[in-house]
Design a protein around this motif. Structure first.
Motif, PDB file in Angstrom:
ATOM      1  N   ALA A   8      31.720  36.233  44.670  1.00  0.00           N
ATOM      2  CA  ALA A   8      31.123  35.162  43.868  1.00  0.00           C
ATOM      3  C   ALA A   8      30.298  35.719  42.707  1.00  0.00           C
ATOM      4  O   ALA A   8      30.326  35.170  41.603  1.00  0.00           O
ATOM      5  CB  ALA A   8      30.266  34.257  44.746  1.00  0.00           C
ATOM      6  N   GLU A   9      29.554  36.791  42.935  1.00  0.00           N
ATOM      7  CA  GLU A   9      28.777  37.403  41.858  1.00  0.00           C
ATOM      8  C   GLU A   9      29.706  37.962  40.779  1.00  0.00           C
ATOM      9  O   GLU A   9      29.454  37.804  39.589  1.00  0.00           O
ATOM     10  CB  GLU A   9      27.862  38.509  42.398  1.00  0.00           C
ATOM     11  CG  GLU A   9      26.716  38.002  43.248  1.00  0.00           C
ATOM     12  CD  GLU A   9      25.676  37.223  42.455  1.00  0.00           C
ATOM     13  OE1 GLU A   9      25.525  37.434  41.232  1.00  0.00           O
ATOM     14  OE2 GLU A   9      24.999  36.377  43.063  1.00  0.00           O
ATOM     15  N   LYS A  10      30.784  38.612  41.206  1.00  0.00           N
ATOM     16  CA  LYS A  10      31.760  39.137  40.235  1.00  0.00           C
ATOM     17  C   LYS A  10      32.436  37.999  39.487  1.00  0.00           C
ATOM     18  O   LYS A  10      32.675  38.091  38.282  1.00  0.00           O
ATOM     19  CB  LYS A  10      32.803  39.995  40.953  1.00  0.00           C
ATOM     20  CG  LYS A  10      32.238  41.289  41.506  1.00  0.00           C
ATOM     21  CD  LYS A  10      33.293  42.046  42.270  1.00  0.00           C
ATOM     22  CE  LYS A  10      32.713  43.264  42.930  1.00  0.00           C
ATOM     23  NZ  LYS A  10      33.691  43.931  43.804  1.00  0.00           N
ATOM     24  N   PHE A  11      32.724  36.914  40.209  1.00  0.00           N
ATOM     25  CA  PHE A  11      33.362  35.755  39.583  1.00  0.00           C
ATOM     26  C   PHE A  11      32.421  35.118  38.559  1.00  0.00           C
ATOM     27  O   PHE A  11      32.845  34.723  37.474  1.00  0.00           O
ATOM     28  CB  PHE A  11      33.758  34.732  40.649  1.00  0.00           C
ATOM     29  CG  PHE A  11      34.617  33.619  40.139  1.00  0.00           C
ATOM     30  CD1 PHE A  11      35.965  33.822  39.896  1.00  0.00           C
ATOM     31  CD2 PHE A  11      34.085  32.365  39.902  1.00  0.00           C
ATOM     32  CE1 PHE A  11      36.766  32.797  39.425  1.00  0.00           C
ATOM     33  CE2 PHE A  11      34.878  31.327  39.433  1.00  0.00           C
ATOM     34  CZ  PHE A  11      36.229  31.549  39.189  1.00  0.00           C
ATOM     35  N   ALA A  12      31.130  35.041  38.879  1.00  0.00           N
ATOM     36  CA  ALA A  12      30.142  34.465  37.960  1.00  0.00           C
ATOM     37  C   ALA A  12      30.058  35.281  36.666  1.00  0.00           C
ATOM     38  O   ALA A  12      29.831  34.715  35.591  1.00  0.00           O
ATOM     39  CB  ALA A  12      28.776  34.386  38.638  1.00  0.00           C
ATOM     40  N   GLU A  13      30.251  36.592  36.759  1.00  0.00           N
ATOM     41  CA  GLU A  13      30.243  37.432  35.568  1.00  0.00           C
ATOM     42  C   GLU A  13      31.440  37.143  34.666  1.00  0.00           C
ATOM     43  O   GLU A  13      31.344  37.244  33.448  1.00  0.00           O
ATOM     44  CB  GLU A  13      30.249  38.911  35.966  1.00  0.00           C
ATOM     45  CG  GLU A  13      28.974  39.373  36.643  1.00  0.00           C
ATOM     46  CD  GLU A  13      29.093  40.782  37.221  1.00  0.00           C
ATOM     47  OE1 GLU A  13      30.132  41.445  36.993  1.00  0.00           O
ATOM     48  OE2 GLU A  13      28.150  41.208  37.908  1.00  0.00           O
ATOM     49  N   LEU A  14      32.570  36.785  35.270  1.00  0.00           N
ATOM     50  CA  LEU A  14      33.793  36.511  34.505  1.00  0.00           C
ATOM     51  C   LEU A  14      33.851  35.114  33.938  1.00  0.00           C
ATOM     52  O   LEU A  14      34.446  34.882  32.892  1.00  0.00           O
ATOM     53  CB  LEU A  14      35.021  36.693  35.400  1.00  0.00           C
ATOM     54  CG  LEU A  14      35.383  38.090  35.827  1.00  0.00           C
ATOM     55  CD1 LEU A  14      36.547  38.049  36.794  1.00  0.00           C
ATOM     56  CD2 LEU A  14      35.762  38.916  34.613  1.00  0.00           C
ATOM     57  N   CYS A  15      33.264  34.170  34.650  1.00  0.00           N
ATOM     58  CA  CYS A  15      33.394  32.757  34.309  1.00  0.00           C
ATOM     59  C   CYS A  15      32.361  32.350  33.260  1.00  0.00           C
ATOM     60  O   CYS A  15      31.183  32.632  33.421  1.00  0.00           O
ATOM     61  CB  CYS A  15      33.241  31.908  35.566  1.00  0.00           C
ATOM     62  SG  CYS A  15      33.585  30.186  35.275  1.00  0.00           S
ATOM     63  N   PRO A  16      32.788  31.653  32.223  1.00  0.00           N
ATOM     64  CA  PRO A  16      31.855  31.275  31.160  1.00  0.00           C
ATOM     65  C   PRO A  16      30.901  30.130  31.513  1.00  0.00           C
ATOM     66  O   PRO A  16      29.978  29.866  30.776  1.00  0.00           O
ATOM     67  CB  PRO A  16      32.788  30.849  30.011  1.00  0.00           C
ATOM     68  CG  PRO A  16      34.042  30.420  30.679  1.00  0.00           C
ATOM     69  CD  PRO A  16      34.164  31.270  31.919  1.00  0.00           C
ATOM     70  N   CYS A  17      31.091  29.463  32.649  1.00  0.00           N
ATOM     71  CA  CYS A  17      30.203  28.353  32.994  1.00  0.00           C
ATOM     72  C   CYS A  17      28.860  28.882  33.513  1.00  0.00           C
ATOM     73  O   CYS A  17      28.746  30.042  33.872  1.00  0.00           O
ATOM     74  CB  CYS A  17      30.863  27.431  34.009  1.00  0.00           C
ATOM     75  SG  CYS A  17      30.956  28.108  35.647  1.00  0.00           S
ATOM     76  N   PRO A  18      27.829  28.036  33.569  1.00  0.00           N
ATOM     77  CA  PRO A  18      26.481  28.513  33.907  1.00  0.00           C
ATOM     78  C   PRO A  18      26.232  28.799  35.397  1.00  0.00           C
ATOM     79  O   PRO A  18      25.124  29.149  35.763  1.00  0.00           O
ATOM     80  CB  PRO A  18      25.577  27.373  33.427  1.00  0.00           C
ATOM     81  CG  PRO A  18      26.438  26.162  33.475  1.00  0.00           C
ATOM     82  CD  PRO A  18      27.834  26.631  33.164  1.00  0.00           C
ATOM     83  N   CYS A  19      27.225  28.665  36.260  1.00  0.00           N
ATOM     84  CA  CYS A  19      27.017  28.941  37.690  1.00  0.00           C
ATOM     85  C   CYS A  19      26.770  30.429  37.920  1.00  0.00           C
ATOM     86  O   CYS A  19      27.414  31.278  37.322  1.00  0.00           O
ATOM     87  CB  CYS A  19      28.239  28.528  38.509  1.00  0.00           C
ATOM     88  SG  CYS A  19      28.369  26.760  38.777  1.00  0.00           S
ATOM     89  N   ASN A  20      25.855  30.732  38.841  1.00  0.00           N
ATOM     90  CA  ASN A  20      25.697  32.113  39.276  1.00  0.00           C
ATOM     91  C   ASN A  20      26.469  32.288  40.585  1.00  0.00           C
ATOM     92  O   ASN A  20      27.208  31.398  41.000  1.00  0.00           O
ATOM     93  CB  ASN A  20      24.213  32.465  39.438  1.00  0.00           C
ATOM     94  CG  ASN A  20      23.518  31.592  40.465  1.00  0.00           C
ATOM     95  OD1 ASN A  20      24.152  30.869  41.230  1.00  0.00           O
ATOM     96  ND2 ASN A  20      22.205  31.654  40.478  1.00  0.00           N
ATOM     97  N   GLY A  21      26.310  33.424  41.237  1.00  0.00           N
ATOM     98  CA  GLY A  21      27.029  33.674  42.486  1.00  0.00           C
ATOM     99  C   GLY A  21      26.730  32.645  43.561  1.00  0.00           C
ATOM    100  O   GLY A  21      27.613  32.230  44.299  1.00  0.00           O
TER     101      GLY A  21
END
Length: 179
Positions: free
Chosen positions: A139-152
């Motif tokens: 989830a943390e890695k995904f949050a780095e890739l995704c442009p939306c404001p969600c964090n891990g």
């Protein structure tokens, strides 16, 4: 009875199957998006890692948690038919440890494994991504890739809700099939 056994060594085979299905789901997503799987590891501490190269990373990362939820759903649904329940239970015979001696038939055994896999998947999302926030998590890695404001944690909540919907949907479909 299940909650008392949750953190005992008796549940370890079930948890390791879920970890394997988690890692296998990463690998399947990688292959489906034209990537290369370099290796899969499942560790005795209920952790694991899948090494990939290429593929669509934003599909590969959530595939672990959501994939293990999907497999739990598939096992629950497979357990609603005697023949498929035997196949599902046969494939997972090594992990039947406790259930093998308690359950009265193959349908119940397959259903127990499917529900356990789905429940552990939801719990694992909560434990890894929400309550203790592992910084190297999917989830943390995904949050780095995704442009939306969600964090891990945000992605953990979203994936947890999807996983819970898989669980509820499979139980509902299982009851519909059985009736």
């Amino acid at each position: 009875m299940g909650l008392e056994l949750w953190r005992t060594v008796l549940m370890t085979p079930f948890k390791l199957i879920t970890v394997f299905l988690h890692e296998a789901s990463h690998a399947i997503a990688c292959k489906l998006t034209c990537g290369q799987v370099e290796g899969i590891q499942v560790h005795a501490n209920e952790g694991g890692v899948t090494q990939t190269r290429g593929g669509v990373y934003w599909l590969i990362l959530p595939a672990g948690y959501l994939g293990s939820s999907f497999w739990g759903m598939a096992l629950i649904l497979a357990s609603t038919n005697l023949i498929t329940a035997r196949i599902a239970a046969g494939c997972l015979a090594v992990a039947l440890l406790v259930v093998l001696f308690v359950a009265k038939n193959w349908t119940l055994r397959g259903l127990c494994i499917g529900v356990m896999n789905s429940l552990f998947s939801v719990y694992d999302i909560y434990d890894d991504l929400i309550s203790r926030r592992v910084h190297s998590s999917d989830a943390e890695k995904f949050a780095e890739l995704c442009p939306c404001p969600c964090n891990g944690v945000g992605w953990g909540i979203i994936w947890g809700m999807i996983s819970f919907v898989f669980l509820c949907g499979s139980i509902y479909l299982g009851l519909v099939i059985l009736s």
